[in-house]
Design a protein around this motif. Structure first.
Motif, short mmCIF file in Angstrom:
data_model
loop_
_atom_site.label_atom_id
_atom_site.label_comp_id
_atom_site.label_asym_id
_atom_site.label_seq_id
_atom_site.Cartn_x
_atom_site.Cartn_y
_atom_site.Cartn_z
N TYR A 109 -7.40 14.53 4.73
CA TYR A 109 -7.13 14.87 3.33
C TYR A 109 -6.47 16.23 3.31
O TYR A 109 -7.04 17.17 3.87
CB TYR A 109 -8.43 14.89 2.51
N PRO A 110 -5.29 16.44 2.76
CA PRO A 110 -4.44 15.39 2.20
C PRO A 110 -3.79 14.58 3.32
O PRO A 110 -3.65 15.09 4.43
CB PRO A 110 -3.39 16.20 1.43
N LEU A 111 -3.41 13.36 3.02
CA LEU A 111 -2.85 12.49 4.06
C LEU A 111 -1.40 12.83 4.37
O LEU A 111 -0.65 13.25 3.49
CB LEU A 111 -2.92 11.05 3.58
N PRO A 112 -1.00 12.64 5.62
CA PRO A 112 0.41 12.80 5.98
C PRO A 112 1.20 11.57 5.50
O PRO A 112 1.32 10.58 6.22
CB PRO A 112 0.38 12.90 7.51
N LYS A 113 1.71 11.64 4.28
CA LYS A 113 2.27 10.45 3.64
C LYS A 113 3.49 9.90 4.38
O LYS A 113 3.69 8.68 4.45
CB LYS A 113 2.63 10.76 2.19
N GLU A 114 4.32 10.82 4.92
CA GLU A 114 5.54 10.36 5.61
C GLU A 114 5.19 9.48 6.81
O GLU A 114 5.70 8.38 6.97
CB GLU A 114 6.38 11.56 6.08
N GLU A 115 4.28 10.00 7.66
CA GLU A 115 3.90 9.24 8.85
C GLU A 115 3.30 7.90 8.47
O GLU A 115 3.55 6.88 9.11
CB GLU A 115 2.84 10.00 9.68
N ILE A 116 2.48 7.93 7.43
CA ILE A 116 1.83 6.68 7.03
C ILE A 116 2.86 5.68 6.52
O ILE A 116 2.85 4.50 6.91
CB ILE A 116 0.73 6.97 5.98
N ALA A 117 3.79 6.16 5.71
CA ALA A 117 4.83 5.27 5.19
C ALA A 117 5.63 4.68 6.36
O ALA A 117 5.94 3.48 6.38
CB ALA A 117 5.75 6.03 4.25
N ASN A 118 5.95 5.52 7.33
CA ASN A 118 6.67 5.06 8.51
C ASN A 118 5.94 3.97 9.25
O ASN A 118 6.50 2.96 9.64
CB ASN A 118 6.81 6.24 9.50
N PHE A 119 4.65 4.22 9.44
CA PHE A 119 3.82 3.28 10.18
C PHE A 119 3.74 1.95 9.43
O PHE A 119 3.89 0.87 10.01
CB PHE A 119 2.42 3.87 10.38
N LEU A 120 3.54 2.04 8.12
CA LEU A 120 3.43 0.82 7.31
C LEU A 120 4.74 0.03 7.36
O LEU A 120 4.74 -1.19 7.52
CB LEU A 120 3.09 1.15 5.86
N SER A 121 5.86 0.75 7.24
CA SER A 121 7.13 0.01 7.13
C SER A 121 7.59 -0.57 8.47
O SER A 121 8.47 -1.40 8.50
CB SER A 121 8.21 0.89 6.49
N THR A 122 6.96 -0.14 9.56
CA THR A 122 7.34 -0.73 10.85
C THR A 122 6.33 -1.77 11.33
O THR A 122 6.38 -2.23 12.46
CB THR A 122 7.47 0.35 11.94
N HIS A 123 5.35 -2.10 10.47
CA HIS A 123 4.37 -3.12 10.86
C HIS A 123 4.24 -4.18 9.77
O HIS A 123 4.48 -3.91 8.60
CB HIS A 123 3.01 -2.47 11.14
N LYS A 124 3.85 -5.37 10.22
CA LYS A 124 3.67 -6.46 9.26
C LYS A 124 2.29 -6.49 8.67
O LYS A 124 2.07 -6.87 7.53
CB LYS A 124 3.92 -7.80 9.97
N GLU A 125 1.32 -6.10 9.54
CA GLU A 125 -0.07 -6.08 9.09
C GLU A 125 -0.70 -4.78 9.56
O GLU A 125 -0.59 -4.45 10.74
CB GLU A 125 -0.87 -7.21 9.75
N VAL A 126 -1.35 -4.06 8.66
CA VAL A 126 -2.03 -2.83 9.07
C VAL A 126 -3.48 -2.86 8.58
O VAL A 126 -3.75 -3.03 7.39
CB VAL A 126 -1.31 -1.57 8.54
N LYS A 127 -4.39 -2.73 9.54
CA LYS A 127 -5.82 -2.67 9.21
C LYS A 127 -6.23 -1.20 9.06
O LYS A 127 -5.92 -0.37 9.93
CB LYS A 127 -6.62 -3.34 10.33
N ILE A 128 -6.92 -0.87 7.97
CA ILE A 128 -7.46 0.48 7.82
C ILE A 128 -8.90 0.45 8.35
O ILE A 128 -9.76 -0.21 7.77
CB ILE A 128 -7.49 0.93 6.34
N LEU A 129 -9.11 1.14 9.45
CA LEU A 129 -10.44 1.13 10.07
C LEU A 129 -11.12 2.44 9.75
O LEU A 129 -10.91 3.45 10.42
CB LEU A 129 -10.29 0.95 11.58
N GLU A 130 -11.93 2.47 8.69
CA GLU A 130 -12.61 3.72 8.33
C GLU A 130 -14.07 3.47 8.03
O GLU A 130 -14.43 2.50 7.38
CB GLU A 130 -11.93 4.43 7.15
N GLU A 131 -14.89 4.41 8.52
CA GLU A 131 -16.33 4.36 8.36
C GLU A 131 -16.70 4.68 6.92
O GLU A 131 -16.02 5.49 6.28
CB GLU A 131 -16.88 5.47 9.27
N LEU A 132 -17.79 4.12 6.44
CA LEU A 132 -18.32 4.35 5.09
C LEU A 132 -17.32 3.91 4.01
O LEU A 132 -16.84 2.78 4.06
CB LEU A 132 -18.77 5.81 4.90
N ASP A 133 -16.95 4.79 3.07
CA ASP A 133 -16.22 4.31 1.90
C ASP A 133 -14.73 4.09 2.16
O ASP A 133 -14.18 4.58 3.15
CB ASP A 133 -16.45 5.29 0.73
#
Ligand code: SF4
Ligand code: SF4
Lengths: 665, 195
Positions: free
Chosen positions: A297-321
């Motif tokens: 927090y705050p998230l690196p939005k650019e990297e995340i957008a990059n990662f999302l747009s180069t993948h077909k399926e993305v699993k968010i693996l996070e503990e708790l909420d």
């Protein structure tokens, strides 16, 4: 013996296996942290163990255990606005206590820098809830770094100080239980920081502020909190220090189906384990790419957008909420990335507990069944489950000889079945277990006096008794006590005084006469209460018959006053006995120590077994001198030689007088 | 090399964490990559405590998955059975110190709940779908219960259990001298390596 303090202080490059709580202290020294404060709470107290080891040699910083987390945060804040790099650390629920102070921190110009180290507890190892403190970080606009092992704890603390000192803003380092306690090899850099020569001039200046958040003056302060957060893009951070190139980790695989996982902290290492080549049930051509975030927090939005747009399926693996999940979905929406399927939490189970390798394995199976070849592990467990041997549960319990046991035994005798007993946090919380059932409702630190006040309203038939530990009394118990005087709530408060903060490892509290740094004036609970005009009685808990009598007579007074319609309030009994675990350890370390233990006169034993059914010292059990495979119908009471410490507090509970005085066995 | 998982368990107060720390350091001195974790906090007051030690080039999480321990060390008999039920691989090894600390339920409900017997352990370990080698140790001459964990450690050393991981007695001794000093070091080294 290896000297932890020396290792942590040694300015040369080195490698050592240690837990995150220890490697953190090396980072504190390297970064020149000057003021450190805390209140003890699992999983963080071992940070103070490492600090104590350093202190024996040289004192590169000031450390204190404060009376509670809010106070600790305020002391660290004060130091920071005077120009010192400061740090406060405590457990997950400690942040609730500190929240009133914590919520303003990002509004302030923290000229020295300030780090908040949180020990969250997914998996509920030692906490009353499983709260996800990332929510509170967002509420307070404070950035969060999340390491996953000892090496990352060391590196990310340093990153946190760089951000905090450059931007004059607070930064959170969020640890979780097994990051605090996990042990692995840490590579320490050499450092040249000269802690003795740092500038100690008090630098507080109102012109650094504003520091007064009232009415419309708050607006620019809130604005600066937002601006600071906005500036923390990855590209900006690397300009601050090359260390930030290590902030996020990307693992690329050759997977054919364009799958990815975004994760952080310890779940990343669980994931690596599950996907490791060592587990031959993984289909390696299906292994997903991984983006591991360091700053969550705050998230690196650019990297995340990059990662999302180069993948077909993305699993968010996070503990708790599902905090990353919501934000990442927002990023996808805002950046119009519509052709990536973002997979978040799938059922309630995903929101609960620690993300152990076990849990990560079952989560991944739900998402991508074709990732694994067979379901070997599950089959194996099923095979085992049809066997008949039941597992024996072993909940924690009061130590042999613990003064709380004698107290519960005695107090229970003075109460009726329908009476209501309220617990607080500490070793005495364990009184809720059978056979005592003493303290049957629990919320948090210092809550028992006020809960008892509520229970005593419209209640003329059921007596109310509250318990509170001594450290907890100072921590948060006093306001509830004053309230019951102020608003006339009659109940009996029993202070379970063992002279230490026992549950977290025997830290000193204001009643001891010693703080972390040396001798100090004792602040006796009795004097505080007398100053408040509360009627107080004091008694050693081993004095069981007298204690029973005292509880009876105090409750009688409360009842009589009620019947006479007097405006009455709480009455207090201080039921004290030193923590026997601490005392026995101290005794054992002396050369002239000889262990004495009680024994059973079998000819006197009439098999009423009150020593077990009512008193239940763990030392008493049945037939331990026989081969356990023999017939067990004829129970014979035995004293466990591993456990008995020979304090003799059990002797009077046996009506047949079969417990012989402690003697060398 | 494959991962080796070691599960160490017992009751809070028995020195489970120290035993695990000795093993961790010993294996590391022998040149292995190791990670581990111990129980801290509430459970240390007489509850079940556990430590994990993991060895091998591809270990990342300090935690061990259920039914995947190669070696189980237990400091108490009830915990020994629970440990193999929860953590043992079908083919693995259990070494336990044979003392009994009866859990609360055993003490409060005699006749309904009973301590584990040696027979139950061997029956479970030798059931048809698994092959767990069981070693039970006890030394009644110990003058301090805090040395029970050293009985297990010295068994590991004397029987060269870790020799596939290049461990020698010297590695154990080095680990001990990291963790203890003066008379305690001497007594512990003596158990390991009687003069
Ligand atoms: S640590 Fe001390 S206070 Fe806590 S249960 Fe043990 S003897 Fe009692
Ligand atoms: S003397 Fe022994 S058996 Fe009696 S209460 Fe103390 S520890 Fe328990």
């Amino acid at each position: 013996m290896k000297d932890l303090g020396k290792i942590l202080l040694d300015p040369s490059e080195q490698e050592e296996i240690m837990m995150g709580n220890y490697s953190l202290v090396r980072a504190m020294i390297e970064s020149g942290t000057k003021v450190i404060t805390s209140y003890p709470g699992s999983p963080t107290p071992e940070i103070a163990t490492a600090i104590a080891a350093v202190k024996r040699h040289q004192n590169p910083f000031y450390f204190e255990f404060s009376t509670n987390e809010k106070v600790a945060t305020e002391v660290a804040f004060g130091a920071s606005i005077n120009g010192h790099l400061s740090c406060v650390f405590f457990k997950s629920v400690g942040l609730n206590v500190a929240a009133d102070t914590f919520a303003q921190l990002a509004y302030m110009e923290l000229i020295g820098g300030m780090i908040i180290v949180l020990g969250d507890d997914p998996g509920l190892n030692s906490s009353q809830n499983e709260q996800d403190n990332r929510h509170l970080a967002q509420l307070a606009y404070i950035p969060v770094l999340e390491p996953g092992n000892s090496q990352e704890v060391y590196e990310m603390y340093k990153m946190a100080t760089i951000i905090s000192q450059k931007k004059h803003m607070p930064v959170i380092l969020r640890l979780t239980t097994h990051v605090c306690h996990g042990k692995s090899l840490v590579k320490f850099n050499s450092y040249s920081y000269r802690y003795n020569n740092s500038d100690l001039t008090p630098k507080f200046n109102r012109n650094n502020g504003p520091y007064i958040p009232i009415t419309s003056r708050v607006v620019p302060m809130k604005l600066r909190a937002f601006k600071n957060l906005e500036e923390l893009s990855s590209s900006h951070l690397v300009t601050l220090d090359p260390l930030f190139t290590k902030l996020n980790i990307i693992n690329k695989t050759k997977n054919i189906n364009k799958r990815g996982i975004i994760t952080a902290g310890l779940p990343y290492y669980s994931l690596l384990d599950v996907l490791s080549s060592d587990n031959n049930d993984v289909h390696s051509q299906n292994t997903p790419d991984i983006l591991k975030l360091g700053l969550i927090y705050p998230l690196p939005k650019e990297e995340i957008a990059n990662f999302l747009s180069t993948h077909k399926e993305v699993k968010i693996l996070e503990e708790l909420d599902g905090i990353l999940e919501k934000e990442i979905k927002e990023v996808a929406f805002d950046k119009k990335i519509y052709d990536c399927n973002i997979i978040g939490k799938q059922d309630i189970d995903d929101y609960m507990g620690e993300y152990t390798p076990e849990k990560v394995y079952s989560i991944l199976r739900k998402v991508w069944p074709d990732l694994f070849t067979t379901d070997k592990k599950y089959q194996r467990q099923n095979n085992n489950s049809n066997e008949s041997v039941a597992k024996l549960e072993r909940p924690p319990q009061l130590c042999p000889g613990c003064g709380h046991r004698a107290a519960f035994f005695a107090i229970k005798k003075a109460l009726d079945e329908q009476d209501i007993t309220v617990a607080d946090i500490g070793c005495h919380t364990l009184g809720f277990l059978p056979p005592y059932h003493m303290g049957e409702v629990l919320l948090c630190m210092g809550a028992s006096p006020a809960i008892a006040s509520g229970l005593s309203l419209f209640n003329s038939t059921r007596k109310v008794v509250a318990f509170i530990g001594d450290s907890t009394f100072y921590h948060a118990g006093i306001p509830g006590i004053i309230n019951s005087l102020f608003n006339h709530h009659p109940f009996l408060l029993i202070v379970m005084e063992n002279g230490t903060t026992a549950m977290t490892g025997h830290q000193n509290h204001p009643g001891v006469g010693k703080n972390f740094n040396g001798d100090t004036e004792r602040i006796p609970i009795r004097k505080i209460l007398e100053g408040l005009t509360v009627p107080v009685q004091e008694i050693d808990t081993y004095n069981k018959e007298k204690l029973t009598e005292l509880v009876r007579s105090e409750l009688k007074i409360i009842e009589n006053e009620k019947n006479e319609n007097k405006q009455n309030s709480l009455r207090v009994i201080i039921a004290k006995h030193p923590c026997m675990l601490k005392l026995t350890k101290e005794k054992k370390s002396k050369a002239d120590y000889t262990l004495k233990q009680v024994s059973i006169d079998q000819s006197q034993c009439t098999k009423i077994f009150s020593c077990i059914s009512e008193f239940a010292c763990p030392s008493f059990s049945y037939n331990q001198d026989q081969d356990q495979d023999q017939d067990r119908n004829d129970n014979k009471l035995t004293v466990n030689k591993d456990l008995c410490i020979g304090d003799g507090s059990c002797r009077s509970v046996c009506a047949s007088k079969a417990i012989l005085p402690p003697a060398k066995q | 090399m494959n991962t080796i998982n070691i599960y160490v368990t017992g009751v809070g107060g028995q020195g489970v964490g120290i035993a695990a720390e000795i093993i961790l350091r010993t294996l590391s001195y022998a040149g292995n990559k190791v990670i581990g974790v111990d129980t801290h906090g509430l459970a240390q007051r007489g509850g079940t405590v556990e430590s994990f030690v993991r060895v091998g080039p591809s270990v990342y999480s300090p935690l061990i998955r259920k039914n995947s321990a190669d070696l189980i060390l237990a400091l108490e008999r009830n915990e020994a059975l629970r440990a193999i039920q929860e953590y043992a691989k079908p083919s693995s090894r259990l070494i336990y110190y044979d003392t009994l600390w009866s859990p609360l339920n055993v003490r409060l409900h005699p006749g309904e709940v009973a301590d584990t017997t040696k027979m139950q352990i061997s029956e479970y370990a030798g059931a048809s779908n698994r092959n767990i080698e069981v070693v039970s140790l006890k030394d009644d001459s110990l003058k301090d219960i805090r040395m029970q964990n050293m009985i297990l450690i010295s068994y590991l050393s004397k029987n060269k259990i870790f020799s596939p991981l290049n461990v020698t007695t010297d590695h154990f001794i080095k680990a001990l001298s990291d963790l203890f000093s003066s008379s305690i070091l001497e007594e512990n080294t003596n158990i390991l390596h009687p003069k």
